[in-house]
Design a protein around this motif. Structure first.
Motif, PDB file in Angstrom:
ATOM      1  N   CYS A  89       0.715  -1.137   0.090  1.00 57.34           N
ATOM      2  CA  CYS A  89       0.005   0.083   0.122  1.00 57.34           C
ATOM      3  C   CYS A  89       1.023   1.497   0.036  1.00 57.34           C
ATOM      4  O   CYS A  89       1.715   1.483   0.822  1.00 57.34           O
ATOM      5  CB  CYS A  89      -0.925   0.026   1.241  1.00 57.34           C
ATOM      6  N   PHE A  90       0.627   2.286  -0.880  1.00 58.66           N
ATOM      7  CA  PHE A  90       1.194   3.446  -1.007  1.00 58.66           C
ATOM      8  C   PHE A  90       0.520   4.358  -0.002  1.00 58.66           C
ATOM      9  O   PHE A  90      -0.631   4.748  -0.161  1.00 58.66           O
ATOM     10  CB  PHE A  90       1.233   4.038  -2.292  1.00 58.66           C
ATOM     11  N   SER A  91       1.309   4.858   0.983  1.00 61.17           N
ATOM     12  CA  SER A  91       0.502   5.557   2.188  1.00 61.17           C
ATOM     13  C   SER A  91       1.024   6.887   2.025  1.00 61.17           C
ATOM     14  O   SER A  91       1.857   7.440   1.230  1.00 61.17           O
ATOM     15  CB  SER A  91       1.377   4.869   3.515  1.00 61.17           C
ATOM     16  N   LEU A  92       0.554   7.587   3.025  1.00 64.88           N
ATOM     17  CA  LEU A  92       0.690   9.173   3.181  1.00 64.88           C
ATOM     18  C   LEU A  92       2.412   9.422   3.443  1.00 64.88           C
ATOM     19  O   LEU A  92       2.557  10.337   3.058  1.00 64.88           O
ATOM     20  CB  LEU A  92      -0.142   9.736   4.059  1.00 64.88           C
ATOM     21  N   HIS A  93       2.861   8.480   4.308  1.00 66.76           N
ATOM     22  CA  HIS A  93       4.255   8.598   4.495  1.00 66.76           C
ATOM     23  C   HIS A  93       4.950   8.446   3.359  1.00 66.76           C
ATOM     24  O   HIS A  93       5.853   8.864   3.083  1.00 66.76           O
ATOM     25  CB  HIS A  93       4.494   7.485   5.578  1.00 66.76           C
ATOM     26  N   ASP A  94       4.663   7.524   2.525  1.00 65.74           N
ATOM     27  CA  ASP A  94       5.253   7.244   1.328  1.00 65.74           C
ATOM     28  C   ASP A  94       5.268   8.219   0.254  1.00 65.74           C
ATOM     29  O   ASP A  94       6.319   8.724  -0.412  1.00 65.74           O
ATOM     30  CB  ASP A  94       4.902   6.055   0.401  1.00 65.74           C
ATOM     31  N   ALA A  95       4.166   9.151   0.489  1.00 63.55           N
ATOM     32  CA  ALA A  95       4.039  10.347  -0.358  1.00 63.55           C
ATOM     33  C   ALA A  95       5.098  11.528  -0.008  1.00 63.55           C
ATOM     34  O   ALA A  95       5.506  12.330  -0.768  1.00 63.55           O
ATOM     35  CB  ALA A  95       2.576  10.778  -0.669  1.00 63.55           C
ATOM     36  N   ILE A  96       4.924  11.547   1.501  1.00 62.72           N
ATOM     37  CA  ILE A  96       5.881  12.794   2.069  1.00 62.72           C
ATOM     38  C   ILE A  96       7.333  12.637   1.708  1.00 62.72           C
ATOM     39  O   ILE A  96       8.230  13.334   1.634  1.00 62.72           O
ATOM     40  CB  ILE A  96       5.420  12.915   3.601  1.00 62.72           C
ATOM     41  N   LYS A  97       7.584  11.159   1.871  1.00 61.76           N
ATOM     42  CA  LYS A  97       9.025  10.843   1.575  1.00 61.76           C
ATOM     43  C   LYS A  97       9.140  10.928  -0.053  1.00 61.76           C
ATOM     44  O   LYS A  97      10.361  11.349  -0.274  1.00 61.76           O
ATOM     45  CB  LYS A  97       9.024   9.358   2.023  1.00 61.76           C
ATOM     46  N   TYR A  98       8.235  10.881  -0.790  1.00 58.52           N
ATOM     47  CA  TYR A  98       8.552  11.232  -2.183  1.00 58.52           C
ATOM     48  C   TYR A  98       8.776  12.533  -2.423  1.00 58.52           C
ATOM     49  O   TYR A  98       9.469  12.967  -3.297  1.00 58.52           O
ATOM     50  CB  TYR A  98       7.277  10.728  -2.995  1.00 58.52           C
ATOM     51  N   LEU A  99       7.949  13.467  -1.600  1.00 51.54           N
ATOM     52  CA  LEU A  99       8.089  14.963  -2.006  1.00 51.54           C
ATOM     53  C   LEU A  99       9.268  15.543  -1.392  1.00 51.54           C
ATOM     54  O   LEU A  99       9.843  16.592  -1.819  1.00 51.54           O
ATOM     55  CB  LEU A  99       6.688  15.691  -1.035  1.00 51.54           C
ATOM     56  N   ILE A 155      -1.961   5.844   6.486  1.00 54.42           N
ATOM     57  CA  ILE A 155      -3.223   5.994   5.904  1.00 54.42           C
ATOM     58  C   ILE A 155      -3.180   5.888   4.328  1.00 54.42           C
ATOM     59  O   ILE A 155      -2.343   6.406   3.659  1.00 54.42           O
ATOM     60  CB  ILE A 155      -3.942   7.199   6.180  1.00 54.42           C
ATOM     61  N   PRO A 156      -3.877   4.942   3.507  1.00 55.34           N
ATOM     62  CA  PRO A 156      -3.594   4.974   2.089  1.00 55.34           C
ATOM     63  C   PRO A 156      -3.649   6.273   1.402  1.00 55.34           C
ATOM     64  O   PRO A 156      -4.565   6.797   1.720  1.00 55.34           O
ATOM     65  CB  PRO A 156      -4.810   4.030   1.467  1.00 55.34           C
ATOM     66  N   PHE A 157      -2.574   6.569   0.868  1.00 54.38           N
ATOM     67  CA  PHE A 157      -2.632   7.724   0.011  1.00 54.38           C
ATOM     68  C   PHE A 157      -3.785   7.872  -0.936  1.00 54.38           C
ATOM     69  O   PHE A 157      -4.150   9.291  -1.314  1.00 54.38           O
ATOM     70  CB  PHE A 157      -1.213   7.913  -0.643  1.00 54.38           C
ATOM     71  N   SER A 158      -4.142   7.001  -1.369  1.00 54.76           N
ATOM     72  CA  SER A 158      -5.276   7.060  -2.661  1.00 54.76           C
ATOM     73  C   SER A 158      -6.569   7.463  -1.624  1.00 54.76           C
ATOM     74  O   SER A 158      -7.394   8.255  -2.418  1.00 54.76           O
ATOM     75  CB  SER A 158      -5.320   5.726  -3.340  1.00 54.76           C
ATOM     76  N   TRP A 159      -6.843   6.860  -0.578  1.00 52.31           N
ATOM     77  CA  TRP A 159      -7.971   7.450   0.408  1.00 52.31           C
ATOM     78  C   TRP A 159      -7.876   9.021   0.403  1.00 52.31           C
ATOM     79  O   TRP A 159      -8.905   9.835   0.352  1.00 52.31           O
ATOM     80  CB  TRP A 159      -7.966   6.734   1.531  1.00 52.31           C
ATOM     81  N   VAL A 160      -6.515   9.455   0.860  1.00 54.96           N
ATOM     82  CA  VAL A 160      -6.381  10.884   1.183  1.00 54.96           C
ATOM     83  C   VAL A 160      -6.614  11.757  -0.104  1.00 54.96           C
ATOM     84  O   VAL A 160      -7.591  12.611  -0.314  1.00 54.96           O
ATOM     85  CB  VAL A 160      -5.210  11.297   1.586  1.00 54.96           C
ATOM     86  N   VAL A 161      -6.319  11.287  -1.410  1.00 54.98           N
ATOM     87  CA  VAL A 161      -6.273  12.147  -2.449  1.00 54.98           C
ATOM     88  C   VAL A 161      -7.793  11.946  -2.879  1.00 54.98           C
ATOM     89  O   VAL A 161      -8.323  13.122  -3.225  1.00 54.98           O
ATOM     90  CB  VAL A 161      -5.477  11.299  -3.595  1.00 54.98           C
TER      91      VAL A 161
END
Length: 354
Positions: A258-268, A326-332
């Motif tokens: 699962c690509f999480s919000l944490h993964d997204a922040i790490k990407y950013l 939390i799954p980033f897809s849900w956040v989006v």
């Protein structure tokens, strides 16, 4: 998380969110005694401050000095950027949320050296449309669908944003083909819902994972001094130079993990991470943002050779402080703003590397 009535339950909460404001007329513009009392108003989180002027001005019109109106808002000495959604401004500038949020309104002396010009609703509308074009380009590689909108659809889209009408917004925005990711998390929550009531993203692959997607993100970063223990003690922001602003897309691929919000922040913010860390906010041993050992970052005192690293203390999206797993897809799919950008406010604390 049914989408009956237009949008998911979470989207309806986001669209219904508001910030209570207490608006004071700047002392230098008061021409009457006694001075007018502050105006109390409920500001939509997804809206913009200039759109409130028509409701606010009647409270102060009899006290204003002569001259043409050039309206702008201020919070503790900081002129507020009118094109940032009200909710994002509140999340960023109020470490400990103020209720009501005390703002100062000015009708004279526009700070053109700090703020871009704003000519009322038209400026806000075209800023919104331009942001929508940018988002479409990030998502699809072009903005043809936005450019080819009919005048009636464009008017209805803007009216839905102006009036906070999610159902009308969903109806018009669905024509723009700006779907980003399939939300597997919500699909699982809806598994007990009859298929006729489900909106299933057909871009899920054969394994049920999400397709590659690009998510437009506007990231606001506020850095707190290492000597501050409690986030509510953070000093006021008196200059936009103290806010780091990143306008960047998050790109991710369908995969088993699962690509999480944490993964997204790490990407950013890849420069903050050098190893895999657990997604927990504000912990001394998990969820921390790391930098390369010995790397000096902004805020480090070179004269004493003190090396600091940034630690994530708080993440806010739509006034929510979500868990980073939390799954980033849900956040989006649930917390994105109407112009298809996800606005994320992050508080960082600089701590010494021991």
């Amino acid at each position: 998380m049914s989408d009956k009535g237009g949008g998911t339950e979470a989207q309806r909460y986001a669209w219904g969110g508001a910030v209570p404001l207490q608006i004071h007329l700047d002392d230098s513009e008061v021409t009457t005694l006694p001075p007018p009392p502050p105006a109390l108003i409920l500001a939509p989180r997804l809206g913009y401050l200039p759109l409130l002027v028509s409701q606010i001005k009647p409270f102060f019109s009899s006290s204003l000095p002569p001259g043409a109106d050039t309206v702008w808002f201020e919070y503790k000495g900081l002129p507020l950027k009118w094109y940032i959604p009200t909710g994002a401004l509140f999340d960023l500038l109020c470490a400990e949320p103020e209720r009501p949020w005390n703002l100062t309104i000015h009708f004279r002396g526009y700070p053109g050296n700090i703020l871009t010009p704003c000519e009322g609703e038209d400026s806000v509308k075209w800023s919104f449309i331009n942001a929508l074009k940018e988002a479409a380009y990030i998502i699809n590689g072009n903005c043809k669908n936005i450019m080819n909108m009919s005048q009636s659809d464009q008017a209805e889209l803007w009216r839905s944003v102006l009036n906070g009408q999610l159902e009308a917004y969903v109806r018009v925005s669905s024509k723009l083909k700006l779907d980003i990711v399939g939300d597997e998390f919500s699909l699982k929550l809806n598994s007990s819902t009859p298929k006729s009531d489900q909106t299933v993203n057909t871009d899920l692959d054969a394994t049920g994972t999400t397709r590659t997607g690009k998510v437009p993100v506007r990231l606001y970063i506020r850095t707190i001094d290492e000597d501050i223990d409690d986030i509510e003690d953070a000093p006021i922001v008196d200059s936009w130079e103290k806010i780091s602003y990143i306008n960047r897309a998050v790109e991710f691929h369908g995969e088993e993990k699962c690509f999480s919000l944490h993964d997204a922040i790490k990407y950013l913010l890849p420069e903050m991470f050098t190893e895999e860390v657990a997604p927990t906010v504000g912990s001394s041993d998990t969820g921390e943002a790391q930098v390369e050992e010995g790397e000096q970052i902004s805020g480090a005192d070179s004269s004493t050779e003190k090396v600091l690293r940034p630690e994530i203390k708080l993440v806010r999206i739509q006034g929510i402080e979500p868990r980073l797993e939390i799954p980033f897809s849900w956040v989006v799919n649930n917390l994105m703003n109407p112009e298809h950008y996800l606005h994320i406010s992050i508080y960082l604390k600089l701590v010494p590397i021991s």
